[in-house]
Enzyme design. Structure first.
Site, PDB file in Angstrom:
ATOM      1  CD  GLU A  36      45.339  13.801  -3.811  1.00  0.00           C
ATOM      2  OE1 GLU A  36      45.608  13.011  -4.741  1.00  0.00           O
ATOM      3  OE2 GLU A  36      44.720  14.859  -3.978  1.00  0.00           O
TER       4      GLU A  36
ATOM      5  CG  ASP B  19      44.984  15.116  -9.298  1.00  0.00           C
ATOM      6  OD1 ASP B  19      44.037  14.942 -10.086  1.00  0.00           O
ATOM      7  OD2 ASP B  19      45.782  14.208  -8.974  1.00  0.00           O
TER       8      ASP B  19
ATOM      9  CE  LYS C 152      47.191   9.444  -3.750  1.00  0.00           C
ATOM     10  NZ  LYS C 152      47.212   8.526  -4.911  1.00  0.00           N
TER      11      LYS C 152
ATOM     12  CE  LYS D  45      48.375  15.218  -6.423  1.00  0.00           C
ATOM     13  NZ  LYS D  45      47.630  13.991  -6.177  1.00  0.00           N
TER      14      LYS D  45
END
Length: 232
Positions: free
Chosen positions: A115, A54, A23, A45
């Site tokens: 995300e 991330d 992802k 996110k």
């Protein structure tokens, strides 16, 4: 003379067939492609657990335009589901909080990439999971799936659940890994058939350093055509 009304921002939610499906990499590729083509795109996110890699990755791709808190409002050090982590810290996450934050960021751009965490049924807060968030946002959905043995079952289950939610704008992207198997070549064709022609794209393995923003930006041109098709 009437003022021109600003178009509602495009929201693309990236979910996965499971954790580690690709992802974040897919979000980064789409984000960079959009920004390179002149679209003011941002990515966030909302939930992140276990580490900030991330978040830092997405931040670098959008040149730090969002602060860490804006990009990731709900962070937990423990690598567990957000609902479980919040309860561990005696906190509660309400769906209204999450939606308010996402919509606030969306107003700042033409396209917002969101995300998700893990798969559709990961519990995020009190009484809601990833699928609830997708339904409330009512945007486009892109499903990241590992292109390996087992992906057919995982993808069919995920798409089946999205269809029950009433999601109509859905695409699947098979993400390649360093170690492919016998099913890698046949998965795209059979999934396209079993999903009734629903768009299924493939992004092959892009190298060990693709998790670095600089490497991703350099590699993005190699999958430019595929990214354009996903965003079409």
């Amino acid at each position: 003379m009437k003022a021109l009304r600003r178009r509602a921002p495009r929201i693309i939610f990236i979910t996965g067939t499971d954790t580690g499906a690709g992802k974040t990499l897919l979000a980064g590729l789409l984000l960079h492609h959009l920004r390179e083509t002149g679209c003011h795109a941002l990515a966030m996110k909302p939930f992140c657990s276990g580490g900030t890699a991330d978040v830092e990755f997405l931040s670098a791709i959008q040149d730090g335009e969002l602060s860490a808190k804006e990009l990731n409002p709900f962070y937990f050090a423990e690598p567990i589901a957000p609902l479980v982590a919040a309860r561990k810290h005696r906190g509660k996450i309400q769906l209204s909080q999450v939606l308010e934050h996402i919509r606030r960021i969306a107003k700042r751009c033409d396209c917002l990439i969101v995300e998700g965490s893990g798969g559709l049924l990961v519990p995020l807060g009190e009484g809601f999971d990833v699928s609830t968030l997708i339904k409330k946002l009512d945007g486009e959905v892109v499903v990241a799936a590992r292109n390996c043995l087992g992906v057919i079952n995982h993808t069919l289950l995920t798409i089946g659940a999205l269809r029950k939610l009433g999601c109509r704008r859905v695409k699947v992207v098979l993400m390649g890994s360093r170690f492919s198997d016998y099913s890698t070549q046949t998965n795209p064709l059979i999934l396209n058939e079993l999903l009734g022609g629903l768009p299924v794209a493939s992004i092959g393995y892009l190298g060990a350093g693709i998790g670095q923003a600089k490497t991703l930006k350099n590699s993005c041109k190699n999958v430019k055509k595929t990214l354009a098709q996903i965003l079409d």
